[in-house]
Scaffold this motif. Structure first.
Motif, PDB file in Angstrom:
ATOM      1  N   PRO A  50      26.004  35.535 -63.097  1.00 51.23           N
ATOM      2  CA  PRO A  50      26.905  34.412 -62.817  1.00 51.23           C
ATOM      3  C   PRO A  50      28.079  34.866 -61.952  1.00 51.23           C
ATOM      4  CG  PRO A  50      26.268  34.415 -65.119  1.00 51.23           C
ATOM      5  CD  PRO A  50      25.762  35.704 -64.537  1.00 51.23           C
ATOM      6  N   GLU A  51      28.583  33.976 -61.155  1.00 51.15           N
ATOM      7  CA  GLU A  51      29.654  34.314 -60.229  1.00 51.15           C
ATOM      8  C   GLU A  51      30.838  34.957 -60.954  1.00 51.15           C
ATOM      9  OE1 GLU A  51      32.434  32.175 -56.789  1.00 51.15           O
ATOM     10  OE2 GLU A  51      30.990  31.005 -57.960  1.00 51.15           O
ATOM     11  N   GLY A  52      31.269  36.085 -60.436  1.00 50.26           N
ATOM     12  CA  GLY A  52      32.423  36.764 -61.004  1.00 50.26           C
ATOM     13  C   GLY A  52      32.103  37.761 -62.090  1.00 50.26           C
ATOM     14  N   ARG A  53      30.858  37.784 -62.576  1.00 48.44           N
ATOM     15  CA  ARG A  53      30.495  38.704 -63.646  1.00 48.44           C
ATOM     16  C   ARG A  53      30.082  40.048 -63.043  1.00 48.44           C
ATOM     17  NH1 ARG A  53      32.695  35.036 -66.305  1.00 48.44           N
ATOM     18  NH2 ARG A  53      31.679  33.936 -68.026  1.00 48.44           N
ATOM     19  N   ARG A  54      30.503  41.137 -63.680  1.00 50.56           N
ATOM     20  CA  ARG A  54      30.145  42.475 -63.216  1.00 50.56           C
ATOM     21  C   ARG A  54      28.956  43.038 -63.981  1.00 50.56           C
ATOM     22  NH1 ARG A  54      34.331  44.575 -60.399  1.00 50.56           N
ATOM     23  NH2 ARG A  54      32.614  45.522 -59.243  1.00 50.56           N
ATOM     24  N   TYR A  55      28.660  42.457 -65.146  1.00 53.81           N
ATOM     25  CA  TYR A  55      27.528  42.864 -65.971  1.00 53.81           C
ATOM     26  C   TYR A  55      27.173  41.700 -66.885  1.00 53.81           C
ATOM     27  CZ  TYR A  55      31.206  43.534 -69.471  1.00 53.81           C
ATOM     28  OH  TYR A  55      32.273  43.338 -70.321  1.00 53.81           O
ATOM     29  N   GLY A  56      25.951  41.693 -67.394  1.00 47.66           N
ATOM     30  CA  GLY A  56      25.546  40.704 -68.380  1.00 47.66           C
ATOM     31  C   GLY A  56      25.437  41.354 -69.740  1.00 47.66           C
ATOM     32  N   VAL A  57      25.366  40.541 -70.777  1.00 46.15           N
ATOM     33  CA  VAL A  57      25.246  41.032 -72.148  1.00 46.15           C
ATOM     34  C   VAL A  57      24.029  40.364 -72.789  1.00 46.15           C
ATOM     35  CG1 VAL A  57      26.348  41.255 -74.402  1.00 46.15           C
ATOM     36  CG2 VAL A  57      27.757  41.290 -72.318  1.00 46.15           C
ATOM     37  N   VAL A  58      23.142  41.169 -73.328  1.00 50.01           N
ATOM     38  CA  VAL A  58      21.941  40.637 -73.971  1.00 50.01           C
ATOM     39  C   VAL A  58      22.299  40.138 -75.368  1.00 50.01           C
ATOM     40  CG1 VAL A  58      19.619  41.139 -74.796  1.00 50.01           C
ATOM     41  CG2 VAL A  58      20.461  42.225 -72.699  1.00 50.01           C
ATOM     42  N   ALA A  59      22.081  38.866 -75.605  1.00 50.10           N
ATOM     43  CA  ALA A  59      22.294  38.290 -76.936  1.00 50.10           C
ATOM     44  C   ALA A  59      21.228  37.240 -77.184  1.00 50.10           C
ATOM     45  CB  ALA A  59      23.688  37.684 -77.058  1.00 50.10           C
ATOM     46  N   ILE A 146      27.394  33.260 -73.693  1.00 50.67           N
ATOM     47  CA  ILE A 146      28.525  33.314 -74.617  1.00 50.67           C
ATOM     48  C   ILE A 146      28.930  34.755 -74.871  1.00 50.67           C
ATOM     49  CG2 ILE A 146      29.384  32.623 -76.881  1.00 50.67           C
ATOM     50  CD1 ILE A 146      28.599  30.317 -74.905  1.00 50.67           C
ATOM     51  N   ALA A 147      27.955  35.634 -75.049  1.00 49.49           N
ATOM     52  CA  ALA A 147      28.269  37.037 -75.308  1.00 49.49           C
ATOM     53  C   ALA A 147      28.979  37.678 -74.127  1.00 49.49           C
ATOM     54  CB  ALA A 147      26.989  37.809 -75.634  1.00 49.49           C
ATOM     55  N   ALA A 148      28.595  37.302 -72.907  1.00 48.99           N
ATOM     56  CA  ALA A 148      29.272  37.854 -71.727  1.00 48.99           C
ATOM     57  C   ALA A 148      30.719  37.393 -71.665  1.00 48.99           C
ATOM     58  CB  ALA A 148      28.530  37.440 -70.461  1.00 48.99           C
ATOM     59  N   ALA A 149      30.961  36.117 -71.953  1.00 50.31           N
ATOM     60  CA  ALA A 149      32.340  35.627 -71.993  1.00 50.31           C
ATOM     61  C   ALA A 149      33.124  36.334 -73.083  1.00 50.31           C
ATOM     62  CB  ALA A 149      32.350  34.114 -72.221  1.00 50.31           C
ATOM     63  N   ALA A 150      32.500  36.517 -74.252  1.00 53.41           N
ATOM     64  CA  ALA A 150      33.162  37.199 -75.362  1.00 53.41           C
ATOM     65  C   ALA A 150      33.499  38.635 -74.993  1.00 53.41           C
ATOM     66  CB  ALA A 150      32.275  37.171 -76.600  1.00 53.41           C
ATOM     67  N   THR A 314      37.263  26.485 -76.890  1.00 49.60           N
ATOM     68  CA  THR A 314      36.515  25.808 -75.832  1.00 49.60           C
ATOM     69  C   THR A 314      35.967  26.761 -74.790  1.00 49.60           C
ATOM     70  OG1 THR A 314      37.870  23.826 -76.138  1.00 49.60           O
ATOM     71  CG2 THR A 314      36.626  24.002 -74.087  1.00 49.60           C
ATOM     72  N   GLN A 315      36.815  27.615 -74.241  1.00 52.85           N
ATOM     73  CA  GLN A 315      36.373  28.475 -73.155  1.00 52.85           C
ATOM     74  C   GLN A 315      35.283  29.447 -73.597  1.00 52.85           C
ATOM     75  OE1 GLN A 315      37.092  28.213 -69.919  1.00 52.85           O
ATOM     76  NE2 GLN A 315      38.191  26.357 -70.501  1.00 52.85           N
ATOM     77  N   LEU A 316      35.327  29.864 -74.846  1.00 47.84           N
ATOM     78  CA  LEU A 316      34.308  30.790 -75.339  1.00 47.84           C
ATOM     79  C   LEU A 316      32.958  30.111 -75.459  1.00 47.84           C
ATOM     80  CD1 LEU A 316      33.430  33.509 -76.494  1.00 47.84           C
ATOM     81  CD2 LEU A 316      34.217  32.715 -78.733  1.00 47.84           C
ATOM     82  N   VAL A 317      32.901  28.973 -76.155  1.00 50.11           N
ATOM     83  CA  VAL A 317      31.607  28.341 -76.438  1.00 50.11           C
ATOM     84  C   VAL A 317      31.016  27.647 -75.217  1.00 50.11           C
ATOM     85  CG1 VAL A 317      32.146  28.080 -78.882  1.00 50.11           C
ATOM     86  CG2 VAL A 317      32.652  26.192 -77.303  1.00 50.11           C
ATOM     87  N   THR A 318      31.759  27.588 -74.122  1.00 48.82           N
ATOM     88  CA  THR A 318      31.213  27.090 -72.857  1.00 48.82           C
ATOM     89  C   THR A 318      31.019  28.223 -71.861  1.00 48.82           C
ATOM     90  OG1 THR A 318      33.445  26.554 -72.063  1.00 48.82           O
ATOM     91  CG2 THR A 318      32.200  24.789 -73.132  1.00 48.82           C
ATOM     92  N   GLY A 319      31.055  29.466 -72.324  1.00 47.12           N
ATOM     93  CA  GLY A 319      30.799  30.603 -71.456  1.00 47.12           C
ATOM     94  C   GLY A 319      31.900  30.876 -70.463  1.00 47.12           C
ATOM     95  N   SER A 320      33.103  30.378 -70.738  1.00 49.30           N
ATOM     96  CA  SER A 320      34.243  30.545 -69.839  1.00 49.30           C
ATOM     97  C   SER A 320      33.870  30.197 -68.404  1.00 49.30           C
ATOM     98  CB  SER A 320      34.799  31.976 -69.904  1.00 49.30           C
ATOM     99  OG  SER A 320      36.091  32.023 -69.324  1.00 49.30           O
ATOM    100  N   GLY A 321      33.310  29.011 -68.247  1.00 48.89           N
ATOM    101  CA  GLY A 321      32.955  28.515 -66.923  1.00 48.89           C
ATOM    102  C   GLY A 321      31.554  28.862 -66.476  1.00 48.89           C
ATOM    103  N   GLN A 322      30.839  29.693 -67.233  1.00 52.10           N
ATOM    104  CA  GLN A 322      29.472  30.086 -66.884  1.00 52.10           C
ATOM    105  C   GLN A 322      28.591  29.887 -68.115  1.00 52.10           C
ATOM    106  OE1 GLN A 322      28.672  30.748 -63.873  1.00 52.10           O
ATOM    107  NE2 GLN A 322      30.627  31.178 -62.915  1.00 52.10           N
ATOM    108  N   PRO A 323      28.177  28.652 -68.407  1.00 55.20           N
ATOM    109  CA  PRO A 323      27.470  28.360 -69.661  1.00 55.20           C
ATOM    110  C   PRO A 323      26.007  28.781 -69.695  1.00 55.20           C
ATOM    111  CG  PRO A 323      27.681  26.374 -68.347  1.00 55.20           C
ATOM    112  CD  PRO A 323      28.457  27.437 -67.625  1.00 55.20           C
TER     113      PRO A 323
END
Length: 442
Positions: A50-59, A146-150, A314-323
């Motif tokens: 997702p735009e702006g992410r440097r890594y993903g998180v497997v969840a 969600i894990a990536a935002a967290a 809100t921002q967490l459960v919506t993926g902070s803009g990247q759901p």
């Protein structure tokens, strides 16, 4: 946490209709064509972060295992499919006996991933593997987002405690999954009791503004809460005047007051004022919790504030803009019969633009530099190079239809912390950028 995240799976309903209609119509057509039993390999991956992410998180791996285990068609479901004329009689007969009997390998939960990473590899007959596509993607796309935002919020918090409190901002079932994913990504507690019950995540919660407004004065509300929950409770101090509320809170609870919560205003300024006031009143050990539409950027902006914990909703459960993570599930190899010993033929989509894929059953490993820091995600279809043999990422999750690797959430949470520490420091930047390490195909 005990071995139960494993989660409480008693009475879990079938997941078989958490799918798209074309999964079933493909099975029908393949059964008629005689190709449904062809040995096949599907992989879940994302072409880009997702735009702006440097890594993903497997969840969501544990939830995928549960979904596969509970994927079966009961009589009521079959009656629905028959009444709606979704598939024909022979296909209904096949579905009535369906249980996944293949193998699944994947990145362990909490691991990080990058574009092209074969996050999940599903192997079996074409028909049984294709049926799982939608439910697998719905879980991985949601939970990993969600894990990536967290994770980003955890980095921004710099070791301060994080409270997941987004249940009222999303679907009730998504709220439970979000709490689980947030815990993997670095959150410490949740307000959602269903998540606590199902996954043994520590739960917290005290009172809202309504409780203060219920009483004739703020002092009465604080007294009622302290009498019920003890001096270690957290008192909400921004219903009326914050300074007066803090003074009253310490008078009621004494200097043993556990914490105060601030839910509005200029959080940086108010937190400094509250900390000074608490110290002057002798409540130096009383913590400060801040809430109010926080995201990773707001948390980072409060790094210099005397804040002890953040509550995020809100921002967490919506993926902070990247759901979503935009993961896809593609057939990458297949044989011309059901025989697992028959050589697999790589297959791949060759669309124009960015939707092409790489064929072949893949392995993945992470190459490290001389300091033990990740420098590349290496993906291949041939023999694994000797120097990468002990750096392989996929682990066995399901063997012959049976789940073989379940683990407590704390294991996944600790794995994520370790995986994040193994990335270059630039992974921790909140500024926009490319994936922190490249993906190399060999």
């Amino acid at each position: 946490m005990n071995s139960a995240d494993l989660g409480r799976r008693v009475g879990v309903p079938s997941t078989a209709l958490f799918t798209d209609q074309y999964e079933l119509t493909m099975v029908q057509a393949a059964l008629k064509a005689g190709t449904a039993d062809r040995h096949s390999v599907f992989e879940a991956f994302t072409r880009r972060l997702p735009e702006g992410r440097r890594y993903g998180v497997v969840a969501g791996i544990g939830r995928v295992q549960d979904a596969v285990e509970n994927f079966h068609f009961d009589d009521e479901m079959l009656a629905f499919l028959r009444a709606q004329d979704i598939v024909d009689g022979p296909t209904l007969d096949w579905l009535a006996d369906f249980r996944f009997s293949g193998d699944i390998w994947g990145y362990p939960e909490g691991e990080v991933y990058f574009p092209g990473s074969p996050i999940l590899r599903v192997e079996g007959s074409f028909a049984e593997c294709v049926l799982l596509e939608t439910v697998i993607l719905s879980i991985l796309n949601h939970d990993s987002a969600i894990a990536a935002a967290a994770s980003r919020m955890s980095v921004a918090a710099g070791g301060r405690r994080l409270i997941e409190m987004g249940a009222r901002r999303t679907h009730e079932l998504s709220a439970v999954a979000s709490a689980r994913a947030a815990y993997i990504g670095g959150f410490d507690t949740t307000s959602d009791l269903a998540a606590g019950f199902r996954y043994n995540i520590p739960t917290v919660g005290t009172s809202a503004h309504a409780f203060t407004l219920l009483h004739d004065c703020e002092r009465d509300a604080f007294r009622a809460q302290v009498d019920s929950l003890g001096r270690g409770t957290t008192l909400l101090v921004d219903t009326y005047d914050v300074a007066e509320a803090v003074r009253t809170a310490v008078e009621v609870a004494g200097t043993e007051l556990g914490a105060v919560r601030i839910d509005s205003g200029d959080l940086l300024l108010v937190a400094h004022r509250v900390r000074q006031q608490l110290d002057e009143l002798g409540a130096a050990e009383t913590k400060i919790v801040v809430t109010s539409d926080l995201d990773e950027y707001a948390i980072a902006s409060l790094a210099a504030a005397p804040v002890d914990a953040y509550g995020v909703g809100t921002q967490l459960v919506t993926g902070s803009g990247q759901p979503t993570c935009s993961m896809v599930y593609k057939l990458v190899a297949r044989a011309t019969s059901a025989d697992p010993a028959e050589p697999l033929q790589p297959v791949a989509k060759k669309s124009l633009g960015a939707k092409s894929s790489v064929g072949g059953r893949k392995w993945a490993a992470r190459r490290l530099d001389e300091d033990g820091v990740a420098e590349a995600e290496v993906i291949g279809t041939g023999p694994v190079p000797d120097e990468l043999a002990d750096r392989q990422l996929l682990v066995e999750l399901v063997r012959s239809g049976e789940v073989v690797a379940r683990e407590p959430l704390d294991v996944a949470r600790d794995r994520h912390i370790a995986a994040r520490r193994g990335l270059p420091l630039s992974a921790m930047q909140l500024s926009r950028g490319e994936p922190v390490i490249p993906t190399e195909y060999v």
